[in-house]
Design an enzyme around this catalytic site. Structure first.
Site, PDB file in Angstrom:
ATOM      1  N   SER A 138       0.861  -1.191   0.000  1.00 16.51           N
ATOM      2  CA  SER A 138       0.000   0.000   0.000  1.00 16.51           C
ATOM      3  C   SER A 138       0.892   1.234   0.000  1.00 16.51           C
ATOM      4  O   SER A 138       2.065   1.158   0.396  1.00 16.51           O
ATOM      5  CB  SER A 138      -0.883  -0.005   1.258  1.00 16.51           C
ATOM      6  OG  SER A 138      -1.491   1.246   1.470  1.00 16.51           O
ATOM      7  N   TYR A 151      -1.888  -1.439  10.596  1.00 18.98           N
ATOM      8  CA  TYR A 151      -2.058  -1.678   9.161  1.00 18.98           C
ATOM      9  C   TYR A 151      -0.869  -1.138   8.368  1.00 18.98           C
ATOM     10  O   TYR A 151      -0.278  -1.865   7.552  1.00 18.98           O
ATOM     11  CB  TYR A 151      -3.348  -1.026   8.667  1.00 18.98           C
ATOM     12  CG  TYR A 151      -3.492  -1.068   7.164  1.00 18.98           C
ATOM     13  CD1 TYR A 151      -3.868  -2.248   6.522  1.00 18.98           C
ATOM     14  CD2 TYR A 151      -3.226   0.054   6.389  1.00 18.98           C
ATOM     15  CE1 TYR A 151      -3.977  -2.301   5.147  1.00 18.98           C
ATOM     16  CE2 TYR A 151      -3.334   0.004   5.001  1.00 18.98           C
ATOM     17  CZ  TYR A 151      -3.711  -1.165   4.384  1.00 18.98           C
ATOM     18  OH  TYR A 151      -3.806  -1.223   3.004  1.00 18.98           O
TER      19      TYR A 151
END
Length: 262
Positions: A138, A151
């Site tokens: 990401s 995360y």
């Protein structure tokens, strides 16, 4: 005909990988937790693309999942040419008040399962002298992200891990790629209880899963270690930590991502 194994295949980027690779005449092994969704997707792909599709219903937060998947491939005599570690979990909010189990499951799914699946299938690829591993990271990997602390840390791990394996295996015929999407039209934000992209204006800024997949496959063909997909803002955001003091950028992100209740 090549065979691709995709985790988190029942929706979002995983589903887009399944459809795109099937259109390129890859046989598929689809892995997810939801049996009915997998069956529907598999049947649709078989009818539209005339390729073989196996499904494995598996919860990757279970510690033995990767080993079970690998053994299933051995039993079925299926050789995996491309492994796509797409399954992932996110969460939004203060770490100090978050659910302990969810944070640990996030690490298990985003990191441990990904590492274990890579460990299981990489030696076979090296032995054959060919293969591909795509790990979904990401743009959150490029800096700490307040209110999505675990995360972002897991995605940082995925990027670092993938780049290292890319270098280790560059002469072994195995390509390793970290894909770093920005905000994408998936169920991720709903599942992470992150409502920022729920309104129409913000939702219009989301990239499509198919766009992410096609950029990823192009990057894989080119042999690079990682790719930031999507609109130009994603490239800028991923590069900012190289030019700003890390503390300053972290404070900016804290203000940007601060929940409304704080």
């Amino acid at each position: 005909m090549n065979t691709s194994l995709i985790t988190g295949a029942s929706s979002g980027i995983g589903m887009a990988f399944a459809n795109e690779l099937a259109s390129r005449k890859n046989n598929l092994v689809l892995v997810a937790r939801t049996e009915e969704k997998l069956k529907q997707l598999a049947q649709k792909i078989r009818e539209e693309h005339k390729v073989k599709v196996e499904i494995i219903v598996k919860d990757l937060t279970v510690s033995t999942a990767a080993f079970d998947i690998f053994n299933a491939m051995i039993e079925k005599n299926i050789s995996i040419d491309t492994l796509i570690n797409n399954a992932g979990l996110g969460d939004y909010g203060l770490f100090s008040t978050s659910e302990r189990i969810k944070q640990l499951e996030m690490i298990q799914l985003n990191v441990t399962a990904l590492v274990d699946l890579t460990y299981q299938f990489l030696p076979q690829m090296i032995q054959r002298g060919r293969g591909n591993i795509i790990n979904i990271s990401s743009i959150a990997a490029f800096q700490g992200l307040p209110y999505m602390a675990v995360y972002a840390a897991t995605k940082c791990f995925v990027l670092s891990f993938s780049e290292a394996l890319w270098a280790e295996n560059s002469k072994a015929g195995v390509k390793v790629l970290a894909v770093c999407p920005g905000p994408t039209k998936t169920q991720f934000y709903e599942n992470a209880s992150f409502e920022r992209f729920s309104n129409e204006a913000e939702s219009s800024r989301l990239d499509s899963p198919l766009e992410v997949v096609r950029e990823a496959l192009n990057a894989l063909d080119s042999g690079v270690s990682h790719v930031v997909t999507g609109r130009w803002e994603n490239k800028i955001i991923s590069g900012i930590p190289r030019f700003l003091p890390r503390e300053s950028w972290s404070k900016i992100l804290e203000q940007e991502f601060r929940p409304n209740i704080l």
